[in-house]
Every structure is written in structure tokens, then in C-alpha cells.
Design a protein around this motif. Structure first.
Motif, PDB file in Angstrom:
ATOM      1  N   SER A  96      61.869 -18.203  21.481  1.00 59.19           N
ATOM      2  CA  SER A  96      60.615 -18.159  22.239  1.00 59.19           C
ATOM      3  C   SER A  96      59.415 -18.322  21.309  1.00 59.19           C
ATOM      4  O   SER A  96      59.460 -17.965  20.131  1.00 59.19           O
ATOM      5  CB  SER A  96      60.488 -16.831  22.997  1.00 59.19           C
ATOM      6  N   ASP A  97      58.341 -18.830  21.861  1.00 51.86           N
ATOM      7  CA  ASP A  97      57.073 -18.912  21.127  1.00 51.86           C
ATOM      8  C   ASP A  97      56.224 -17.669  21.359  1.00 51.86           C
ATOM      9  O   ASP A  97      55.455 -17.258  20.480  1.00 51.86           O
ATOM     10  CB  ASP A  97      56.292 -20.147  21.582  1.00 51.86           C
ATOM     11  N   LEU A  98      56.371 -17.089  22.548  1.00 55.46           N
ATOM     12  CA  LEU A  98      55.622 -15.901  22.944  1.00 55.46           C
ATOM     13  C   LEU A  98      56.571 -14.926  23.631  1.00 55.46           C
ATOM     14  O   LEU A  98      57.599 -15.353  24.181  1.00 55.46           O
ATOM     15  CB  LEU A  98      54.482 -16.272  23.905  1.00 55.46           C
TER      16      LEU A  98
ATOM     17  N   PRO B 280      53.758 -11.464  20.476  1.00 62.05           N
ATOM     18  CA  PRO B 280      53.850 -10.635  21.680  1.00 62.05           C
ATOM     19  C   PRO B 280      52.592 -10.715  22.551  1.00 62.05           C
ATOM     20  O   PRO B 280      51.464 -10.832  22.052  1.00 62.05           O
ATOM     21  CB  PRO B 280      54.019  -9.216  21.126  1.00 62.05           C
ATOM     22  N   ILE B 281      52.818 -10.630  23.859  1.00 59.75           N
ATOM     23  CA  ILE B 281      51.764 -10.455  24.859  1.00 59.75           C
ATOM     24  C   ILE B 281      52.033  -9.100  25.501  1.00 59.75           C
ATOM     25  O   ILE B 281      53.044  -8.933  26.187  1.00 59.75           O
ATOM     26  CB  ILE B 281      51.786 -11.559  25.927  1.00 59.75           C
ATOM     27  N   VAL B 282      51.151  -8.114  25.278  1.00 57.82           N
ATOM     28  CA  VAL B 282      51.472  -6.751  25.680  1.00 57.82           C
ATOM     29  C   VAL B 282      50.295  -6.093  26.382  1.00 57.82           C
ATOM     30  O   VAL B 282      49.142  -6.509  26.240  1.00 57.82           O
ATOM     31  CB  VAL B 282      51.861  -5.886  24.453  1.00 57.82           C
ATOM     32  N   ARG B 283      50.630  -5.041  27.134  1.00 55.41           N
ATOM     33  CA  ARG B 283      49.578  -4.153  27.628  1.00 55.41           C
ATOM     34  C   ARG B 283      49.294  -3.113  26.548  1.00 55.41           C
ATOM     35  O   ARG B 283      50.215  -2.641  25.868  1.00 55.41           O
ATOM     36  CB  ARG B 283      50.010  -3.471  28.926  1.00 55.41           C
ATOM     37  N   ALA B 284      48.033  -2.748  26.377  1.00 56.72           N
ATOM     38  CA  ALA B 284      47.619  -1.833  25.308  1.00 56.72           C
ATOM     39  C   ALA B 284      47.964  -0.400  25.680  1.00 56.72           C
ATOM     40  O   ALA B 284      47.108   0.395  26.074  1.00 56.72           O
ATOM     41  CB  ALA B 284      46.128  -1.976  25.045  1.00 56.72           C
ATOM     42  N   THR B 285      49.240  -0.059  25.548  1.00 57.87           N
ATOM     43  CA  THR B 285      49.699   1.290  25.867  1.00 57.87           C
ATOM     44  C   THR B 285      50.761   1.714  24.870  1.00 57.87           C
ATOM     45  O   THR B 285      51.544   0.892  24.372  1.00 57.87           O
ATOM     46  CB  THR B 285      50.257   1.361  27.309  1.00 57.87           C
ATOM     47  N   GLY B 286      50.792   3.010  24.544  1.00 53.90           N
ATOM     48  CA  GLY B 286      51.835   3.567  23.692  1.00 53.90           C
ATOM     49  C   GLY B 286      52.028   2.812  22.398  1.00 53.90           C
ATOM     50  O   GLY B 286      51.079   2.397  21.727  1.00 53.90           O
ATOM     51  N   GLY B 287      53.310   2.616  22.034  1.00 54.60           N
ATOM     52  CA  GLY B 287      53.643   1.924  20.805  1.00 54.60           C
ATOM     53  C   GLY B 287      53.227   0.459  20.791  1.00 54.60           C
ATOM     54  O   GLY B 287      53.072  -0.127  19.720  1.00 54.60           O
TER      55      GLY B 287
ATOM     56  N   LYS C 110      46.661  -8.741  23.760  1.00 52.47           N
ATOM     57  CA  LYS C 110      46.727  -7.479  24.506  1.00 52.47           C
ATOM     58  C   LYS C 110      45.769  -7.510  25.691  1.00 52.47           C
ATOM     59  O   LYS C 110      44.720  -8.145  25.646  1.00 52.47           O
ATOM     60  CB  LYS C 110      46.350  -6.302  23.603  1.00 52.47           C
ATOM     61  N   PHE C 111      46.154  -6.764  26.751  1.00 55.93           N
ATOM     62  CA  PHE C 111      45.237  -6.528  27.857  1.00 55.93           C
ATOM     63  C   PHE C 111      45.258  -5.050  28.196  1.00 55.93           C
ATOM     64  O   PHE C 111      46.252  -4.357  27.968  1.00 55.93           O
ATOM     65  CB  PHE C 111      45.572  -7.397  29.074  1.00 55.93           C
ATOM     66  N   GLU C 112      44.154  -4.556  28.726  1.00 55.49           N
ATOM     67  CA  GLU C 112      43.965  -3.116  28.910  1.00 55.49           C
ATOM     68  C   GLU C 112      44.427  -2.634  30.276  1.00 55.49           C
ATOM     69  O   GLU C 112      45.161  -1.649  30.391  1.00 55.49           O
ATOM     70  CB  GLU C 112      42.479  -2.771  28.720  1.00 55.49           C
ATOM     71  N   PHE C 113      43.993  -3.307  31.332  1.00 53.19           N
ATOM     72  CA  PHE C 113      44.213  -2.801  32.681  1.00 53.19           C
ATOM     73  C   PHE C 113      45.495  -3.362  33.291  1.00 53.19           C
ATOM     74  O   PHE C 113      45.798  -4.555  33.151  1.00 53.19           O
ATOM     75  CB  PHE C 113      43.010  -3.133  33.567  1.00 53.19           C
ATOM     76  N   ALA C 114      46.231  -2.497  33.987  1.00 51.31           N
ATOM     77  CA  ALA C 114      47.521  -2.888  34.574  1.00 51.31           C
ATOM     78  C   ALA C 114      47.296  -3.586  35.902  1.00 51.31           C
ATOM     79  O   ALA C 114      47.606  -3.062  36.972  1.00 51.31           O
ATOM     80  CB  ALA C 114      48.405  -1.661  34.746  1.00 51.31           C
ATOM     81  N   THR C 115      46.769  -4.815  35.828  1.00 49.70           N
ATOM     82  CA  THR C 115      46.531  -5.614  37.029  1.00 49.70           C
ATOM     83  C   THR C 115      47.138  -6.997  36.852  1.00 49.70           C
ATOM     84  O   THR C 115      47.238  -7.492  35.722  1.00 49.70           O
ATOM     85  CB  THR C 115      45.023  -5.766  37.303  1.00 49.70           C
TER      86      THR C 115
ATOM     87  N   HIS D 236      45.600 -13.748  32.956  1.00 53.01           N
ATOM     88  CA  HIS D 236      44.604 -14.323  32.057  1.00 53.01           C
ATOM     89  C   HIS D 236      44.992 -14.143  30.582  1.00 53.01           C
ATOM     90  O   HIS D 236      44.664 -15.001  29.754  1.00 53.01           O
ATOM     91  CB  HIS D 236      43.231 -13.715  32.333  1.00 53.01           C
ATOM     92  N   THR D 237      45.720 -13.080  30.264  1.00 52.96           N
ATOM     93  CA  THR D 237      46.158 -12.888  28.884  1.00 52.96           C
ATOM     94  C   THR D 237      47.280 -13.858  28.531  1.00 52.96           C
ATOM     95  O   THR D 237      47.311 -14.410  27.427  1.00 52.96           O
ATOM     96  CB  THR D 237      46.598 -11.429  28.654  1.00 52.96           C
ATOM     97  N   VAL D 238      48.207 -14.072  29.472  1.00 54.93           N
ATOM     98  CA  VAL D 238      49.255 -15.072  29.236  1.00 54.93           C
ATOM     99  C   VAL D 238      48.622 -16.465  29.092  1.00 54.93           C
ATOM    100  O   VAL D 238      48.989 -17.242  28.197  1.00 54.93           O
ATOM    101  CB  VAL D 238      50.299 -15.060  30.366  1.00 54.93           C
ATOM    102  N   LYS D 239      47.652 -16.768  29.932  1.00 52.54           N
ATOM    103  CA  LYS D 239      46.966 -18.063  29.845  1.00 52.54           C
ATOM    104  C   LYS D 239      46.271 -18.212  28.490  1.00 52.54           C
ATOM    105  O   LYS D 239      46.312 -19.288  27.870  1.00 52.54           O
ATOM    106  CB  LYS D 239      45.950 -18.221  30.967  1.00 52.54           C
TER     107      LYS D 239
END
Length: 512
Positions: free
Chosen positions: A395-397, A421-428, A447-452, A458-461
Motif C-alpha cells: 500500500s501507499d497509504l 498512515p491516515i489516522v484520527r488524532a486519538t490515543g497512540g 491526521k484528522f481531529e473530529f470523528a465525522t 477530506h483527509t483521505v483526499k
């Protein structure tokens, strides 16, 4: 001279040294490679080995589930008596092996009534066993009794999750005056606060710690027993598996009803990031991928990408970014976010590969998407270690949009494989991934902050566009990602420091 210095001098005269080798007991419900459902097993399969390399004496105790072949184990002669309150003394067999690649002994508690079943915690239909309280109180006590049987006097009793959270309370009550445990300190590691071990209050009789501990500050919760809550109260130290998660579990959003209780014990709470096994997860030596590569020669990664596309029946498009996902199909992992954002994701100039199993709606949803959009989306329902390695390498991402993630390992594997990685900014995830800054070119992922769904889309894009239109920035991030290290020796040193701190505090108090 202050009190601490006086205590240290007194302890030194009595032969205690802060760098002396420790006897450490690990007790856990699952350990790699013998039994695994999640990250708990990875930690208990790796951390003891790192501590052993540092010079400590470590033993591990777990159940002998009947999927574990006893004929491959050494039988310890003589039954082990385990007191179980109203049930009387139960007698278990004990078997022994070693953690692979080490001299760390692992002991298996053999009791057919509790462990001779198809699953670790639940039956084949997903229903939790109604006697899980008895099963794991038994394990907690058996591990302590075993140390007496084999002559191992623990300096540290390290318990993991609710399954063995009874042990700190046992040390403070039933075994408080036992000379075998007179200098033992307890540590409780929380791998996932969502699971707390809530049972009928009759479990108090089985624990044999005294009903005075059935109160809102210890074990009582809505007229039932919360084993993890009580363990937090009694443990000398409490740890979680990342710094961010240690803060998160003190909030209502991530505390699962225990945030106030944890805040009350925050003075003994520490966050220690898990390490990973770089002997297994190394693209330069990985036997599961078609071409090895490293930071000096990345040509093998393109070969892995082609192989991954062919393996999943996707068109072999070299210039289209391939986004991978490996994980349990559970709400915690952000599957609902992915599903809600799917229409937009499918219109990106990208391909997706998903590997996992779990909730049936997710299995059906992703299978349907794969059938209808076979040129850009593929999935494998189930788990395959070989495919997991291939997805990391090809994978590339890598997508990890978890609603909460105590530590996470796949994002760390991805860094090692140059898969951003493309991740939500939570925990580890927040601790390990540094967001890409287009101005400075710094960062090792997105990273993105809000779980929406919008935030995920938009972060994947953003990541896909960076791959397609800012290749120099992408390459710089790949190099930075592959240079990062999260090894177990670093984590083990942090645990060692807390062990010594707890031992110093207890023995200093005893020696006053």
C-alpha cells in the motif's frame, strides 16, 4: 537529610539497590503466539522478553485454553491448589513452555471446567461466558499460588486488563501478611478501558478480599462488581499503552464511566507507548512479501504493490495510490465513518484494499462494495498474517480512523514499511503520527481531529492528492517514516523505572 534520602540510606543498609534485578510476574488472559484476540497478547508476548534482556527474572502465567496442545508443553508435577471461596479449593494442572526466542518461562493453568472451551471469552455465537468472573479470578489467584509452588518470590506483580485486575486487591488483603509477598508491588496495565469486567456482586465472595471493599470507591458499581475499577483502586501503579490514552481515559468521552474514578487515581497513572517487533515487521527481511526493500532501495515496494493489486484482482495501476486497511470490523475502528464516507472515497482517484473480520454488517457492506466497484475496491473477509504483511508493504497509504485507539500497532508497522498512515488524532495514533505540514514538508502521515465522515473523506483526499501531485513531499515523508523506531527496549525501560519507583516507595515506607 530529607525523608526520601533517609529512606534510601536505610534501604541501602538493608541490601536494597535501585538497579537490582527484579522478579516480575506477568499474568494475562492471552499471550502471543499461544492465544490472541487483540493487542494485549502482543504486549505480553514481547515486553517480558525485553525485560529479560535487561537482566530481570520474568515469568508469565496464562490459561491453558484447549486450543493449546498440552503435548507440546512440559508438565509440572503435582496439582496446584487454588482457593475459590464458596467453591472451595480447586485443583489445577500446570504446564510450562518458553516465550519464543527467549528464556522467559510461560506457565499454563490447566482447568478443564474453565478453559476447555471453544473461545477465550465468548462462545462461537459471540455470547460472553456467564462465569467469566470465576474463570479469571481463578487465573489471578492461580498465578499467585504458582509463584509459591515454584519458589518465585515476586518483586512486581504485573496484571493486565480486567481479567487479572483482582491481583492488586488480593495482595492488599488476602495475601497482605503472607511473607512470600511481603515486598511485592502491583502494576495494572489498561489495554482497553471499554472492557471492565462487570459482574454480579457475589464475585466478592469468590475473590475473598472482604465485603468492606464493596463500596463506590473500590469494587461496587450499580450494585454489581466492576473488577477493573477495584484493580485501579488497589494497584500501586496503573499504566496505559500510550501517553495520549492516559489523558483521554480521564475524560467522559473515553472514560466509559470510570473517568472520575481514574482522575482520583491520576497520581499513579502513566502512559507508556507499546513497542513493536521489528524482527517480524521489517521490509528488508520480511519473508511474507514478494520483494524486500529498505530506505536505501525502495524498488521492491513497487513490486509489492503490483503483487497486492494482482492478489486482490485490482487493475495494476502504478500511478494510482493504493490505500490499505487491516483490522477488526468493529465500531471502535471507525468502520461506520468509512461506510458513511464511502461514496466520496470511491470517486477519488485511488484504490482500496480491506482485510478484516467482525461485525456482520461491515462484512456484508464491504463485500458488496468490492463486488460493485471491483476496479477500485477489494476486500478479504477473515484474517491472514501473510496478507497483512503484503498490505503493509504494497500500500501507499494506510487508513486507521479509530474512534479511540489505546495504542495501535498497524500505524507503526506502516511507518516501517514506508506506507504513510491516515489516522484520527486519538490515543497512540496521535502520539506516533505527526501531521504533514505542506509549508515545512515535515510530518510522517495525515491526521484528522473530529470523528465525522467529512473529516475522514477530506483527509483521505488530502493524502491521495499529496501522493499524486506532491511526490517529492511524499518521498520525504516516506523516508522520515521508515527512520522512526518504536522498539520494546525503550518501552521496557519506562516500565522498569515505574517498577523501581513503586518498590522504593513501598520498601521505604516499610523501613521507616
Amino acid at each position: 537529610m530529607d525523608d526520601c534520602a533517609e529512606c534510601a540510606t536505610s534501604m541501602s543498609k538493608k541490601g536494597f539497590k535501585m538497579n537490582e534485578p527484579l522478579n516480575i510476574l506477568f499474568t494475562a488472559s492471552e499471550v502471543v503466539p499461544f492465544a490472541k484476540t487483540g493487542g494485549l497478547a502482543d504486549v505480553v508476548g514481547a515486553l517480558p522478553k525485553a525485560l529479560e534482556k535487561m537482566g530481570h527474572n520474568v515469568i508469565v502465567v496464562m490459561p491453558r485454553y484447549y486450543a493449546i496442545d498440552k503435548n507440546r508443553l512440559e508438565h509440572i508435577i503435582g496439582p496446584l491448589g487454588v482457593p475459590m471461596g464458596p467453591m472451595g479449593e480447586l485443583w489445577a494442572g500446570v504446564y510450562k513452555d518458553y516465550l519464543p526466542g527467549s528464556e522467559v518461562p510461560i506457565y499454563f493453568i490447566d482447568y478443564e471446567e474453565f478453559y476447555g472451551r471453544s473461545g477465550l471469552y465468548a462462545d462461537e455465537h459471540g455470547f460472553s461466558y456467564p462465569d467469566n468472573d470465576n474463570r479469571f479470578i481463578f487465573l489471578s489467584k492461580a498465578a499467585l499460588e504458582l509463584t509459591r509452588k515454584i519458589g518465585f518470590k515476586p518483586d512486581v506483580v504485573h496484571s493486565h486488563d480486567w481479567h487479572t485486575a483482582t491481583q492488586p486487591a488480593l495482595l492488599n488483603t488476602r495475601y497482605a501478611l503472607d511473607p512470600h509477598f511481603e515486598n511485592s508491588v502491583s502494576m495494572l496495565t489498561i489495554h482497553n478501558l471499554q472492557h471492565q469486567g462487570v459482574f454480579f456482586k457475589g464475585a466478592m465472595d469468590v475473590m475473598e478480599i472482604g465485603w468492606e471493599h464493596f463500596n463506590p470507591y473500590e469494587f461496587e458499581a450499580l450494585d454489581g462488581v466492576n473488577v477493573l475499577k477495584g484493580g485501579i483502586s488497589h494497584a500501586d501503579s496503573v499504566t496505559t499503552v500510550s501517553r495520549k490514552y492516559a489523558h483521554e481515559i480521564q475524560t467522559p468521552e473515553f472514560g466509559f464511566g470510570l473517568d472520575g474514578h481514574i482522575r482520583a487515581h491520576a497520581h499513579k497513572l502513566y502512559g507508556i507507548l507499546n513497542g513493536v517487533d521489528y524482527e517480524e515487521w521489517n521490509p528488508a527481511t520480511d519473508p511474507h512479501i514478494p520483494a524486500n526493500y529498505d530506505i536505501t532501495d525502495m524498488s521492491g515496494k513497487a513490486i509489492c504493490k503490483n503483487a497486492l493489486q494482482e492478489r486482490f484482482g485490482l487493475p495494476v495501476w502504478e500511478d494510482v495510490p493504493l490505500v490499505g486497511f487491516v483490522g477488526r470490523f468493529a465500531e471502535q475502528k471507525g468502520l461506520g465513518l468509512i461506510a458513511s464516507a464511502m461514496e466520496g472515497l470511491l470517486h477519488l482517484n485511488a484504490q482500496f484494499v480491506v482485510l478484516g473480520t467482525g461485525e456482520k454488517w461491515a462484512e456484508g457492506f464491504f463485500s458488496d462494495i468490492a463486488a460493485r466497484y471491483s476496479d477500485r475496491f477489494a476486500c478479504h473477509i477473515g484474517y491472514s498474517n501473510e496478507l497483512a504483511h503484503l498490505i503493509e508493504a504494497g500500500s501507499d497509504l494506510f487508513l486507521m480512523p479509530s474512534l479511540f485507539e489505546p495504542c495501535g500497532l498497524n500505524q507503526i508497522y506502516s511507518l516501517r514499511y514506508g506506507t504513510l498512515p491516515i489516522v484520527r488524532a486519538t490515543g497512540g495514533l496521535d502520539d506516533t503520527i505527526h501531521n504533514f505540514d505542506p509549508a515545512t514538508k515535515e510530518g510522517n502521515g495525515f491526521k484528522f481531529e473530529f470523528a465525522t465522515p467529512d473529516a475522514l473523506y477530506h483527509t483521505v483526499k488530502w493524502a491521495v492528492d499529496t501522493y499524486r501531485f506532491e511526490r517529492e513531499s511524499y518521498r520525504l515523508m516516506q523516508k522520515r517514516a521508515m527512520e522512526a523506531r518504536f522498539d520494546w527496549m525503550t518501552s521496557a525501560k519506562a516500565y522498569e523505572d515505574i517498577y523501581y519507583h513503586a518498590i522504593f516507595a513501598k520498601r521505604a515506607e516499610n523501613y521507616k
